[in-house]
Scaffold this motif. Sequence first.
Motif, mmCIF file in Angstrom:
data_model
loop_
_atom_site.group_PDB
_atom_site.id
_atom_site.type_symbol
_atom_site.label_atom_id
_atom_site.label_comp_id
_atom_site.label_asym_id
_atom_site.label_seq_id
_atom_site.Cartn_x
_atom_site.Cartn_y
_atom_site.Cartn_z
ATOM 1 N N ARG A 1 34.567 -16.762 50.800
ATOM 2 C CA ARG A 1 35.211 -17.965 51.344
ATOM 3 C C ARG A 1 36.535 -18.289 50.666
ATOM 4 O O ARG A 1 37.367 -18.993 51.237
ATOM 5 C CB ARG A 1 34.261 -19.160 51.261
ATOM 6 N N THR A 2 36.752 -17.784 49.438
ATOM 7 C CA THR A 2 38.034 -18.020 48.762
ATOM 8 C C THR A 2 38.994 -16.861 48.980
ATOM 9 O O THR A 2 40.062 -16.821 48.380
ATOM 10 C CB THR A 2 37.823 -18.232 47.255
ATOM 11 N N GLY A 3 38.604 -15.905 49.826
ATOM 12 C CA GLY A 3 39.483 -14.787 50.134
ATOM 13 C C GLY A 3 39.326 -13.582 49.229
ATOM 14 O O GLY A 3 39.977 -12.559 49.441
ATOM 15 N N VAL A 4 38.490 -13.675 48.193
ATOM 16 C CA VAL A 4 38.300 -12.538 47.285
ATOM 17 C C VAL A 4 37.586 -11.407 48.024
ATOM 18 O O VAL A 4 36.566 -11.626 48.683
ATOM 19 C CB VAL A 4 37.479 -12.954 46.048
ATOM 20 N N VAL A 5 38.153 -10.208 47.906
ATOM 21 C CA VAL A 5 37.571 -9.030 48.551
ATOM 22 C C VAL A 5 36.732 -8.282 47.512
ATOM 23 O O VAL A 5 37.248 -7.817 46.498
ATOM 24 C CB VAL A 5 38.676 -8.110 49.110
ATOM 25 N N THR A 6 35.427 -8.196 47.770
ATOM 26 C CA THR A 6 34.494 -7.604 46.809
ATOM 27 C C THR A 6 33.905 -6.307 47.359
ATOM 28 O O THR A 6 33.349 -6.301 48.455
ATOM 29 C CB THR A 6 33.334 -8.578 46.504
ATOM 30 N N PRO A 7 34.037 -5.214 46.595
ATOM 31 C CA PRO A 7 33.384 -3.968 47.019
ATOM 32 C C PRO A 7 31.893 -3.996 46.708
ATOM 33 O O PRO A 7 31.475 -4.465 45.644
ATOM 34 C CB PRO A 7 34.100 -2.902 46.182
ATOM 35 N N THR A 8 31.085 -3.510 47.639
ATOM 36 C CA THR A 8 29.628 -3.471 47.480
ATOM 37 C C THR A 8 29.129 -2.053 47.681
ATOM 38 O O THR A 8 29.482 -1.392 48.672
ATOM 39 C CB THR A 8 28.951 -4.410 48.500
ATOM 40 N N ALA A 9 28.302 -1.584 46.745
ATOM 41 C CA ALA A 9 27.732 -0.240 46.845
ATOM 42 C C ALA A 9 26.615 -0.224 47.876
ATOM 43 O O ALA A 9 25.732 -1.093 47.860
ATOM 44 C CB ALA A 9 27.194 0.192 45.484
ATOM 45 N N LEU A 10 26.664 0.739 48.782
ATOM 46 C CA LEU A 10 25.582 0.964 49.748
ATOM 47 C C LEU A 10 24.728 2.101 49.194
ATOM 48 O O LEU A 10 25.196 3.230 49.045
ATOM 49 C CB LEU A 10 26.156 1.322 51.107
ATOM 50 N N LEU A 11 23.468 1.775 48.873
ATOM 51 C CA LEU A 11 22.614 2.710 48.144
ATOM 52 C C LEU A 11 21.528 3.303 49.027
ATOM 53 O O LEU A 11 21.077 2.671 49.995
ATOM 54 C CB LEU A 11 21.954 1.994 46.967
ATOM 55 N N GLN A 12 21.072 4.478 48.660
ATOM 56 C CA GLN A 12 19.841 5.012 49.228
ATOM 57 C C GLN A 12 18.738 4.060 48.768
ATOM 58 O O GLN A 12 18.624 3.794 47.569
ATOM 59 C CB GLN A 12 19.594 6.412 48.652
ATOM 60 N N PRO A 13 17.951 3.459 49.686
ATOM 61 C CA PRO A 13 16.973 2.438 49.283
ATOM 62 C C PRO A 13 16.092 2.907 48.123
ATOM 63 O O PRO A 13 15.596 4.043 48.118
ATOM 64 C CB PRO A 13 16.141 2.216 50.547
ATOM 65 N N VAL A 14 15.904 2.022 47.123
ATOM 66 C CA VAL A 14 15.140 2.375 45.937
ATOM 67 C C VAL A 14 14.425 1.122 45.421
ATOM 68 O O VAL A 14 14.939 0.010 45.539
ATOM 69 C CB VAL A 14 16.072 2.974 44.848
ATOM 70 N N LEU A 15 13.221 1.301 44.865
ATOM 71 C CA LEU A 15 12.448 0.185 44.337
ATOM 72 C C LEU A 15 12.886 -0.105 42.906
ATOM 73 O O LEU A 15 12.820 0.764 42.043
ATOM 74 C CB LEU A 15 10.952 0.512 44.365
ATOM 75 N N VAL A 16 13.365 -1.347 42.662
ATOM 76 C CA VAL A 16 13.807 -1.756 41.326
ATOM 77 C C VAL A 16 13.126 -3.074 40.973
ATOM 78 O O VAL A 16 13.288 -4.071 41.685
ATOM 79 C CB VAL A 16 15.340 -1.964 41.259
ATOM 80 N N ALA A 17 12.361 -3.072 39.866
ATOM 81 C CA ALA A 17 11.687 -4.286 39.390
ATOM 82 C C ALA A 17 10.950 -5.005 40.510
ATOM 83 O O ALA A 17 11.021 -6.224 40.652
ATOM 84 C CB ALA A 17 12.705 -5.222 38.740
ATOM 85 N N GLY A 18 10.261 -4.212 41.354
ATOM 86 C CA GLY A 18 9.378 -4.810 42.356
ATOM 87 C C GLY A 18 9.995 -5.070 43.712
ATOM 88 O O GLY A 18 9.293 -5.475 44.633
ATOM 89 N N THR A 19 11.319 -4.891 43.883
ATOM 90 C CA THR A 19 11.929 -5.120 45.191
ATOM 91 C C THR A 19 12.755 -3.909 45.614
ATOM 92 O O THR A 19 13.285 -3.177 44.780
ATOM 93 C CB THR A 19 12.847 -6.361 45.191
ATOM 94 N N THR A 20 12.872 -3.720 46.922
ATOM 95 C CA THR A 20 13.662 -2.615 47.452
ATOM 96 C C THR A 20 15.138 -3.004 47.448
ATOM 97 O O THR A 20 15.523 -4.021 48.026
ATOM 98 C CB THR A 20 13.214 -2.259 48.877
ATOM 99 N N VAL A 21 15.949 -2.186 46.804
ATOM 100 C CA VAL A 21 17.383 -2.465 46.671
ATOM 101 C C VAL A 21 18.166 -1.477 47.532
ATOM 102 O O VAL A 21 17.960 -0.264 47.462
ATOM 103 C CB VAL A 21 17.825 -2.352 45.187
ATOM 104 N N LYS A 22 19.050 -2.007 48.374
ATOM 105 C CA LYS A 22 19.898 -1.179 49.238
ATOM 106 C C LYS A 22 21.380 -1.380 48.931
ATOM 107 O O LYS A 22 22.207 -0.584 49.367
ATOM 108 C CB LYS A 22 19.645 -1.518 50.712
ATOM 109 N N ARG A 23 21.714 -2.470 48.224
ATOM 110 C CA ARG A 23 23.106 -2.802 47.953
ATOM 111 C C ARG A 23 23.248 -3.287 46.524
ATOM 112 O O ARG A 23 22.307 -3.831 45.951
ATOM 113 C CB ARG A 23 23.588 -3.922 48.896
ATOM 114 N N ALA A 24 24.415 -3.108 45.945
ATOM 115 C CA ALA A 24 24.690 -3.606 44.594
ATOM 116 C C ALA A 24 26.171 -3.934 44.495
ATOM 117 O O ALA A 24 27.020 -3.207 45.016
ATOM 118 C CB ALA A 24 24.308 -2.563 43.542
#
Length: 668
Positions: free
Chosen positions: A329-352
């Motif tokens: 909302r403030t215009g900052v452009v943030t890169p996000t990693a698209l990951l092969q789905p993986v279980l981390v600390a009990g939850t499935t993570v697809k992005r970081a």
Amino acid sequence: MNEEHAKERILELRELLEKYNYEYHVLDKPSVPDAEYDQLMKELIELENNHPELHDDHSPTSRVGGAILDFFEKVEHTVPMLSLGNAFNDQDLRDFDRRVRDGVGDNVTYVAELKIDGLAVSLLYEDGRFVRGATRGDGTIGEDITNNLKTIRSIPFRLKDPVRLEVRGEAFMPKKSFQKLNAHREEEGQELFANPRNAAAGSLRQLDPKIAASRNLDIFVYGVGKLEGHSVDSHDESLTYLSHLGFKTNAEWKKCDNIDEVIEYVNGWQEKRPDLPYEIDGIVIKVNSLYQQEELGFTAKNPRWAIAYKFPAEEVVTKLEGIELNVGRTGVVTPTALLQPVLVAGTTVKRASLHNEDLIREKDIKIGDYVVVKKAGDIIPEVVNVITERRTGDETDFNMPTECPECESKLERLDGEVALRCINPQCPAQIREGFIHFVSRNAMNIDGLGEKVVAQLFKEKLIDNVADLYKLEREKLLELERMGEKSADNLLAAIEKSKENSLERLLFGLGIRHVGAKAAKTIAQRFETMETLMAATKEELLEVEEIGEKMADSIQLYFSKPEVKELMEELQSLGVNMTYKGPKLIKVEDLDTPFAGKTVVLTGKLSILTRNDAKEKLERLGAKVTGSVSKNTDMLIAGEDAGSKLDKAKKLGIDIWDEQQLVDELNK
């Protein structure tokens, strides 16, 4: 059976079933077989069905689930449920210990407890009877989930003493219940819950209490918010008293004489954690003395007398398949990693989150790399590092674009900032994200406007700016996918209700750069109306204690824009409140008291006033009450057993009063 005999038998059965329930679910020492309990419950259900005039919300039969609700009511906690600051290693704990001892001296003990991984709730009792249960919410306002909490059999309906009490607890799903639930969902072809915490939260936020009743939830009560009718002086006393009242407390807590014992406790439970029948994600450490807790007080967000040690995040390896750009909302452009789905600390993570271009270069991250991923504080997924030895040569470099991925405007890097920004005020992504912020809980607090609904409204061109929100028509809403009549009516009612919000919510919701929720309230209290604020000079803005140069410039720049002025006029014409509704700010120059304009510190044990009462009365008389003594302190109010703060005040020559002097002055 006549009515009199039925009443006697119903009361007898209720008392007997609650006794058996307590033995089984709290003490873990059942005195009768399950079949006996079930037979008595069946008898009670039949008697209550035959005699509806003897209905009681606190009957054991209510634990099977009541009527389906349309929505959850919002409720205010008697005492705010603040979140805890975090510690991630031994040094963080020693730093916490040092801060505590700087505040109250070296004579301090701690209580260390397991941090249950569930849903924080508040339970309210009047005259010893359970009257309300609520989620933590934002810490001040939660959701009334009383009917769902009644299905947790370890929550007592009646306490052993007729006290008025608000307690905090953690509702959770035992590992066995979680495994059983997911096995059933798999058989039914339903989506599986990622972990017991999500399953517990999802169960308690169901509008049908029968669903919560079927999922075998449990609770550990861990603290007192407010207590009337009994007094305790320490946290370990409060835990013992809560057990006496009939609550289920976690027996693994330990009183520690120093921080070394705390660290030993923490290290021991890191090893034993997998053997527990429920999930924990850390250890909570609290100063034991309630008097010392009061002395240490709070920051804006956390108590200074407690900290949560978070266990080290689980780390896993996965493949980084791509990098996506998001515009905030403030215009900052943030890169996000698209990951092969993986279980981390009990939850499935697809992005970081990759935060910014500099971090990508620093860690030498390429698309196609195998990377180590962890959850920072067991919550936020992040890329730790690249496994360069697994590179094949097919990996590709990532370069930040020069144009906004949403509106194609040129991206800018502002002085002193690492981030790239889109500075186009008409960028659709910024408008959309700003809208999500505007309707959020701490801003205009409009239920039913989640990200998906907001995205639909933009896609269908029903909204272009926040003023359009107040022009939405029922017929148009009903055309949206998955928007039924009841949902549309509830949404329109929530929008209409938001018009009544006090000015500070609107100010925060507008998303003015550098203006957070706390600053918005201070500004609203000082200027009282939107019109006065918009006309304020920079000098007038800087007179407000919390406003510095950057915030003042940001506010002036925002309200100088013609489109903002038009938006304010339009919102006002649509009935959105533009005035502050909270307690009025008393100008120091209008007060004739010895406290006006003075910085005052309270220390020691007060016996006539509570610390909160003294603070409120002093602030009403123009004082600024702070937690630490410095050369800027004008006055110290010293109660019994005042320690290091009193010594420091004497050295600095600060005016020192005792509690009686304060009371005498207040009574003039």
